[in-house]
Design a protein around this motif. Sequence first.
Motif, PDB file in Angstrom:
ATOM      1  N   GLU A 113       0.831  -1.200   0.000  1.00 35.60           N
ATOM      2  CA  GLU A 113       0.000   0.000   0.000  1.00 35.60           C
ATOM      3  C   GLU A 113       0.868   1.253   0.000  1.00 35.60           C
ATOM      4  OE1 GLU A 113      -2.617   0.035   3.306  1.00 35.60           O
ATOM      5  OE2 GLU A 113      -3.738  -1.747   2.699  1.00 35.60           O
ATOM      6  N   LEU A 114       0.349   2.303  -0.604  1.00 38.48           N
ATOM      7  CA  LEU A 114       0.993   3.614  -0.564  1.00 38.48           C
ATOM      8  C   LEU A 114       0.066   4.556   0.193  1.00 38.48           C
ATOM      9  CD1 LEU A 114       3.434   5.267  -1.558  1.00 38.48           C
ATOM     10  CD2 LEU A 114       2.096   5.854  -3.588  1.00 38.48           C
ATOM     11  N   ASN A 115       0.604   5.177   1.246  1.00 32.69           N
ATOM     12  CA  ASN A 115      -0.206   6.005   2.123  1.00 32.69           C
ATOM     13  C   ASN A 115       0.449   7.364   2.339  1.00 32.69           C
ATOM     14  OD1 ASN A 115      -2.275   3.873   3.523  1.00 32.69           O
ATOM     15  ND2 ASN A 115      -0.291   2.928   3.131  1.00 32.69           N
ATOM     16  N   PHE A 129       0.652  -0.780  -5.282  1.00 30.76           N
ATOM     17  CA  PHE A 129       1.346  -0.054  -6.343  1.00 30.76           C
ATOM     18  C   PHE A 129       2.584  -0.827  -6.754  1.00 30.76           C
ATOM     19  CE2 PHE A 129       3.886   1.216  -2.770  1.00 30.76           C
ATOM     20  CZ  PHE A 129       5.144   1.479  -3.290  1.00 30.76           C
ATOM     21  N   SER A 130       3.071  -0.522  -7.956  1.00 31.34           N
ATOM     22  CA  SER A 130       4.292  -1.145  -8.461  1.00 31.34           C
ATOM     23  C   SER A 130       5.484  -0.219  -8.287  1.00 31.34           C
ATOM     24  CB  SER A 130       4.117  -1.519  -9.942  1.00 31.34           C
ATOM     25  OG  SER A 130       5.289  -2.107 -10.453  1.00 31.34           O
ATOM     26  N   THR A 131       5.378   1.007  -8.797  1.00 24.60           N
ATOM     27  CA  THR A 131       6.424   2.024  -8.643  1.00 24.60           C
ATOM     28  C   THR A 131       5.748   3.374  -8.455  1.00 24.60           C
ATOM     29  OG1 THR A 131       6.545   2.355 -11.040  1.00 24.60           O
ATOM     30  CG2 THR A 131       8.113   0.806 -10.080  1.00 24.60           C
ATOM     31  N   TYR A 132       6.513   4.351  -7.943  1.00 26.16           N
ATOM     32  CA  TYR A 132       5.952   5.697  -7.844  1.00 26.16           C
ATOM     33  C   TYR A 132       7.032   6.742  -8.017  1.00 26.16           C
ATOM     34  CZ  TYR A 132       7.622   6.473  -3.002  1.00 26.16           C
ATOM     35  OH  TYR A 132       8.396   6.659  -1.882  1.00 26.16           O
ATOM     36  N   GLU A 136       8.162  17.610  -8.386  1.00 32.40           N
ATOM     37  CA  GLU A 136       9.271  18.386  -7.851  1.00 32.40           C
ATOM     38  C   GLU A 136       8.903  19.061  -6.537  1.00 32.40           C
ATOM     39  OE1 GLU A 136      13.056  19.902  -7.546  1.00 32.40           O
ATOM     40  OE2 GLU A 136      12.295  18.415  -8.955  1.00 32.40           O
ATOM     41  N   ASP A 137       7.659  19.513  -6.418  1.00 33.42           N
ATOM     42  CA  ASP A 137       7.247  20.205  -5.189  1.00 33.42           C
ATOM     43  C   ASP A 137       6.699  19.259  -4.122  1.00 33.42           C
ATOM     44  OD1 ASP A 137       4.804  19.488  -6.231  1.00 33.42           O
ATOM     45  OD2 ASP A 137       4.120  21.531  -6.620  1.00 33.42           O
ATOM     46  N   HIS A 138       6.683  17.956  -4.423  1.00 28.16           N
ATOM     47  CA  HIS A 138       6.223  16.933  -3.481  1.00 28.16           C
ATOM     48  C   HIS A 138       4.741  17.067  -3.122  1.00 28.16           C
ATOM     49  CE1 HIS A 138      10.433  15.729  -1.751  1.00 28.16           C
ATOM     50  NE2 HIS A 138      10.373  15.664  -3.073  1.00 28.16           N
ATOM     51  N   LYS A 139       3.963  17.730  -3.974  1.00 24.09           N
ATOM     52  CA  LYS A 139       2.533  17.864  -3.707  1.00 24.09           C
ATOM     53  C   LYS A 139       1.701  16.845  -4.479  1.00 24.09           C
ATOM     54  CE  LYS A 139       2.737  22.799  -2.591  1.00 24.09           C
ATOM     55  NZ  LYS A 139       2.247  24.172  -2.936  1.00 24.09           N
ATOM     56  N   THR A 140       2.359  16.156  -5.408  1.00 23.19           N
ATOM     57  CA  THR A 140       1.662  15.191  -6.253  1.00 23.19           C
ATOM     58  C   THR A 140       2.480  13.913  -6.334  1.00 23.19           C
ATOM     59  OG1 THR A 140       0.755  17.000  -7.584  1.00 23.19           O
ATOM     60  CG2 THR A 140       0.683  14.790  -8.544  1.00 23.19           C
ATOM     61  N   VAL A 141       1.788  12.784  -6.350  1.00 23.31           N
ATOM     62  CA  VAL A 141       2.457  11.509  -6.530  1.00 23.31           C
ATOM     63  C   VAL A 141       1.926  10.838  -7.793  1.00 23.31           C
ATOM     64  CG1 VAL A 141       0.801  10.208  -5.099  1.00 23.31           C
ATOM     65  CG2 VAL A 141       3.123   9.328  -5.434  1.00 23.31           C
ATOM     66  N   TYR A 142       2.838  10.257  -8.560  1.00 20.62           N
ATOM     67  CA  TYR A 142       2.497   9.463  -9.734  1.00 20.62           C
ATOM     68  C   TYR A 142       2.834   8.013  -9.393  1.00 20.62           C
ATOM     69  CZ  TYR A 142       2.704  13.988 -12.098  1.00 20.62           C
ATOM     70  OH  TYR A 142       2.509  15.295 -12.478  1.00 20.62           O
ATOM     71  N   TYR A 143       1.926   7.102  -9.667  1.00 22.99           N
ATOM     72  CA  TYR A 143       2.180   5.713  -9.313  1.00 22.99           C
ATOM     73  C   TYR A 143       1.568   4.775 -10.340  1.00 22.99           C
ATOM     74  CZ  TYR A 143      -2.628   5.802  -7.498  1.00 22.99           C
ATOM     75  OH  TYR A 143      -3.990   5.931  -7.374  1.00 22.99           O
ATOM     76  N   THR A 144       2.097   3.564 -10.386  1.00 27.22           N
ATOM     77  CA  THR A 144       1.572   2.551 -11.301  1.00 27.22           C
ATOM     78  C   THR A 144       0.987   1.398 -10.508  1.00 27.22           C
ATOM     79  OG1 THR A 144       3.722   1.434 -11.425  1.00 27.22           O
ATOM     80  CG2 THR A 144       3.249   3.095 -13.106  1.00 27.22           C
ATOM     81  N   GLU A 145      -0.055   0.805 -11.077  1.00 24.21           N
ATOM     82  CA  GLU A 145      -0.636  -0.421 -10.541  1.00 24.21           C
ATOM     83  C   GLU A 145      -0.487  -1.513 -11.582  1.00 24.21           C
ATOM     84  OE1 GLU A 145      -4.651   0.277  -9.365  1.00 24.21           O
ATOM     85  OE2 GLU A 145      -4.104   1.448  -7.597  1.00 24.21           O
ATOM     86  N   THR A 178       9.103   7.252 -20.350  1.00 26.88           N
ATOM     87  CA  THR A 178       9.281   8.629 -19.915  1.00 26.88           C
ATOM     88  C   THR A 178       9.104   8.743 -18.404  1.00 26.88           C
ATOM     89  OG1 THR A 178       6.952   8.986 -20.406  1.00 26.88           O
ATOM     90  CG2 THR A 178       8.518   9.682 -22.082  1.00 26.88           C
ATOM     91  N   ASP A 179       9.519   9.896 -17.856  1.00 29.98           N
ATOM     92  CA  ASP A 179       9.162  10.191 -16.470  1.00 29.98           C
ATOM     93  C   ASP A 179       7.645  10.250 -16.368  1.00 29.98           C
ATOM     94  OD1 ASP A 179      11.803  10.365 -15.727  1.00 29.98           O
ATOM     95  OD2 ASP A 179      11.912  12.527 -16.048  1.00 29.98           O
ATOM     96  N   PHE A 180       7.132   9.900 -15.196  1.00 29.72           N
ATOM     97  CA  PHE A 180       5.680   9.833 -15.046  1.00 29.72           C
ATOM     98  C   PHE A 180       5.009  11.194 -15.202  1.00 29.72           C
ATOM     99  CE2 PHE A 180       5.976   5.838 -12.122  1.00 29.72           C
ATOM    100  CZ  PHE A 180       6.396   5.098 -13.220  1.00 29.72           C
TER     101      PHE A 180
END
Length: 650
Positions: A113-115, A129-132, A136-145, A178-180
């Motif tokens: 889990e990612l929390n 999740f698989s990767t995340y 840059e500002d740490h306000k958003t997370v990109y992740y893969t399932e 590419t980068d997420f």
Amino acid sequence: MVKLFSGMGGGGKRGQAFAYLNDDAELMYLADLKEKTEPIEVTDEADSNTRVQFTADGKTMYFRDSRNALYKIAVSELKKDGRPERVSRDVTSFTVLKTGNVLYTKDGSRGTELNCYTGKEDFRITKAFSTYELSEDHKTVYYTELDEDDSTLTLYKSALKKDAQAEELLDGATTIYTDFDSSVLVYGEGELDVLDDDLAYANDTDWNTVTVYSCKPGGEPTELVKDICAVNGLTVDGDKVSFYYMIEDLEECSLYDLVSDTQQSSDAAITAQELVRPSWYNEYYPSEFYVEGNTVYFKDSQGNSFPIDTSELQASTGRPAAELYTWEVRPIAEANARERYNAAMEEYNSKYESWSAANSRNQMRESLKNESYIQRSYSIYHYNNAPADTPIATGVSVSQGTAAPDQGIFLYKKANTSEGKVCDLADLSYYREVFDYLNKGGEDDPWYQNVGGTESVLELDDETRISGLYILNGKEAVLELNEDSEYWLDAYSIGKTALTFANTVTDDEYSALELATDAKGNDVLYYFTDTESENYGTLGDFNRYSGGKAEVLAKEVYTVRILDEDGAIYAVTDVDRNGSELSLLQSDKPTVINDELDGNVLIFLDSKQLLYTADGDLYLWNGKEERRVAKDVMRVWANDKMAYTTYSAY
């Protein structure tokens, strides 16, 4: 995954915070490193599994205890005998973000889990999740399932806020190139997990299974290329996409097609001859004697007559030829016949040896013809906002090559370039030995360079091999070369269409070659020379190469640490059973800091101040002298520290 904290700091600097684990399993907090500052116990349930991070301002402390529970406590509460607040159980990792939020992972029913914890609220982002990646500002997370049914990935974007709705950016990807957070997402479908070179000569699997797509985040995909096997050097510039892709070419043939056969005609002529072994008794044995005049003749087993010289026998006996006895002349006749028999046998043996070798080669020819083979090679194409009409290279060897795709540089040998022949049939002792020549890859065949899409021969000795390629500042290419157990480094200038030899970096034995970026932002190569094994490690001279210049930075050192942002160099200058000697390299003479470092803790606060443990105690060195901070210390954490890179003369 992210560089959490970096920059200058020192003992007593405002906003700093420190923690350490002692050998009584107590986690202790230190507000600063002043001499009279007393540590505060945070918990007595800590062990080697404990991890600590502070917020950037040092005001809040997060830690994972011996039971993998994540806790937080405000530093101000610590000073008032406050107790830590538990955030979550079964935490496997956590990261304090720039915003002060904490991103953490834990084992769940569906996977990892990612929390996120905001300091007030705790919420789950995804059950598995698989990767995340973080913005840059740490306000958003990109992740893969990961979809376990078809092993494809779906990419999501989520704001790190409670009840934020995740946005699907793409789905069905096997690999995302590419980068997420890229403005254009490029991904592949159908890529195989492993391309095993060991299968190249025994398997007819089609590796060209990848289709590459691009899309705007959340938009419809556009097919870029299909039926390829690999993507390298991908860049995105606005809406423009560029990358190199490879198509594996398969050609079915027999092993016989891969060898030259210079002796085929002569072997056919030799084996067409009928060989009859000479027979002493059936052909050459003297079977009958007779005399004509004063000459004795004998007939062999086939009735052929041969005269023999009995003059000496007649002289010694005083009798003419007609009066000589058979037993007297037989040894002379047999010697005469034996000479001709031996000559015939010598001729026969010579012919038989040639016949046998030719017959073995004939059998090998049939075996080679009956063994099928899939010849593999690559064609390289350049996608530059559109598929390529023609490849920039064909026939590239599967097993021999190196590249810097982001620079458009490829170095390779061709697959069986000698008109498809890897050896002559006469070179083989058995037919499957041809695989050894295939794996060897034609040592006499040239190396090719492909720079900017232009192919040419790279001028190297026939026996030279390329084992590595390093690009420095987009201007220099350093090649790792070897031949007959000798290794050296040559530098080439990078032109628009070719590499040009510039200079030899080192022709001495070297080790631990590593490309890095120095404090000024320049690409450099670090490596060790004159290495020798010691009882407690490997000792060597530490070198730096960049811009056509090689220099020795430190002589006879075991390990070097270079501060990433400052460039200050520290080195382990001696090692014995009591620990390591750490020195600051400055001017011509190293400054010894401590000669009993135990290696458990080493934290650089700035270019001159550092924390370390020696003989189990924690020390602070201020650039001139050391001072003990605490006793019996196992681990240490600081919220303000400098990053560094380690190089070892292994």
